[in-house]
Design an enzyme around this catalytic site. Sequence first.
Site, PDB file in Angstrom:
ATOM      1  N   GLU A 263      -1.996 -14.991  -4.074  1.00 22.96           N
ATOM      2  CA  GLU A 263      -0.705 -14.487  -3.607  1.00 22.96           C
ATOM      3  C   GLU A 263      -0.529 -14.823  -2.130  1.00 22.96           C
ATOM      4  O   GLU A 263      -1.479 -14.762  -1.348  1.00 22.96           O
ATOM      5  CB  GLU A 263      -0.662 -12.969  -3.807  1.00 22.96           C
ATOM      6  CG  GLU A 263       0.622 -12.308  -3.342  1.00 22.96           C
ATOM      7  CD  GLU A 263       0.544 -10.787  -3.385  1.00 22.96           C
ATOM      8  OE1 GLU A 263       1.609 -10.152  -3.515  1.00 22.96           O
ATOM      9  OE2 GLU A 263      -0.581 -10.245  -3.283  1.00 22.96           O
ATOM     10  N   LYS A 323       6.839 -11.706 -10.094  1.00 25.86           N
ATOM     11  CA  LYS A 323       6.175 -10.404 -10.149  1.00 25.86           C
ATOM     12  C   LYS A 323       7.095  -9.359 -10.765  1.00 25.86           C
ATOM     13  O   LYS A 323       8.221  -9.150 -10.300  1.00 25.86           O
ATOM     14  CB  LYS A 323       5.759  -9.982  -8.742  1.00 25.86           C
ATOM     15  CG  LYS A 323       4.925  -8.718  -8.683  1.00 25.86           C
ATOM     16  CD  LYS A 323       4.469  -8.443  -7.242  1.00 25.86           C
ATOM     17  CE  LYS A 323       3.570  -7.222  -7.166  1.00 25.86           C
ATOM     18  NZ  LYS A 323       3.122  -6.957  -5.776  1.00 25.86           N
ATOM     19  N   CYS A 379      -1.271  -9.104  -7.568  1.00 30.80           N
ATOM     20  CA  CYS A 379      -1.695  -7.982  -6.731  1.00 30.80           C
ATOM     21  C   CYS A 379      -1.819  -6.677  -7.528  1.00 30.80           C
ATOM     22  O   CYS A 379      -2.582  -6.593  -8.472  1.00 30.80           O
ATOM     23  CB  CYS A 379      -0.759  -7.842  -5.537  1.00 30.80           C
ATOM     24  SG  CYS A 379      -1.479  -6.862  -4.180  1.00 30.80           S
TER      25      CYS A 379
END
Length: 521
Positions: A263, A323, A379
């Site tokens: 990321e 995401k 994440c």
Amino acid sequence: MRRLLVSLLAGGLLCFAFPTFDVWVAAPLALGLWSWAWSGAGARRGFGLGFGGGLVFFVPTLSWSGIYVGAVPWVALATLESLFLGLAGSLVGWLCRDGRVRPLAFALVWVVTEGFRARAPYGGFPWLKIAFGQADSPFGRLVALGGAPFVGFVVALAGALLALAVHRALASRPHPSRVPSRTVTLPVAAAVVLGLAGLAVPLPTDGPTAQFLGVQGNVARPGLDFNAERRQVLDNHVAATLRAQQDVTAGRAPAPDLVVWPENASDIDPLRNADAKALILQTVEALQRPLIVGGLLEEPVGFVSNVALLFEPGKGNTDRYVKRHPVPFAEYIPNRSFWRSFSKEVDLVRNDFVPGPAAGVFRVSTPSGQSIRAGLAICFEVAYDDIMRDAVQTGANVLVVQTNNATFGFTAESPQQLAISRLRAIEFGRSVVHVSTVGQSALITPDGTAHQVTSLFTQAVVRGALPLRDATTPATRVGEAPEWVAAAALLAMLALGVRRGRPEQRPVRHTTKEEDDDDAA
């Protein structure tokens, strides 16, 4: 006062179940102390006991959340999470208001309140679920059967059974003849059986393999301005990748089938910035293999997208994953006008991140003919059961977790996140390529073993063969069912409690054998 001290002690003890302490047995012991402290407290006192114990647990274990942004967000998050433990204490206190320890009731409350915490508010924050500290324990292996909620249930049940045994033993001291020894030994034996049951769960790691290369490029400095020199972060990942490719060219390392950047490897929009795009394409051509890049896109207009982009040699960008669960108050501000009335700091997040529409699975073929179907998570998404399960159910035969831990410094956040990825490997029977901008990064086999774990804030690569597996674990098939079953059982238990009404207040007395036989109900 004694109950409060025990509840606070349990919160402190539970801290040791998670990285970087990793004393997994602390979890059932801590939950056992909570089940004893909350039983007999009543709803109101139970809430205070749970909330106080929650603060002792969440404040230190979430301290990384305030490492650079200050104490207010950190304490606010810890307080919010503690409210859910207050709810758990209230429910247990009411269900066990006669003072008996009821292991099944406690375990059901634990699962339901953890599930509630994982969903609310604003999509919830499931970090520090009990299961996420059990990757090295026999309890952790049970995740393959029913997911993280099932592990939480079993750990809570085992802890409460130990508390029941202690409760019976203490009650029998003045009149030992009233309580046969088996009423103490049976709960202990049941807790031991639950603790060892996971050893019977197989964790296969066979299957065709593919070569993976994860690149940890590092940043100029830790902290909120980690990407102040965004081009340097991109350059770091390019340089580390090309250096790894030199080992391939020289025959010192096998050629990768898929390369993964973390990321924020390119916070310069690689689809709109010609220089960034050129660097990535040149790297892909040098590799002659597909590359997954973590980046930010300046789209849609007025917003930002946190993405994983697939680049292939001769084709350029061929796929993307956006995401699905941006972090509230970090990547977007929910109800911005409302929260602005409390603090204008919310406007530091100038452009909200938008959520992606669907699970992400990148499909590429290896030179040997194997098909890699990489399920994506970015994440904190690794902590959300449904996001990880959706990727597997969409067809992933390997999982890729891209993360950036630069904003959390040298704290326990990175080891905590790696522990979650390890548990996901066991849960879904999939290898995991866990790659961080600054560490920790690792290759994880389907039995949860982390290989080549990197240090924080170093430039490094992780490389090697990982099995590609298509077999479906029971946890994948049952999905959210364990949580809904627990919720239904708890509602039934609460309804029965309401129907029976509040018991008469009686002087404290020693339990009889017949009452003890009913304690586990």
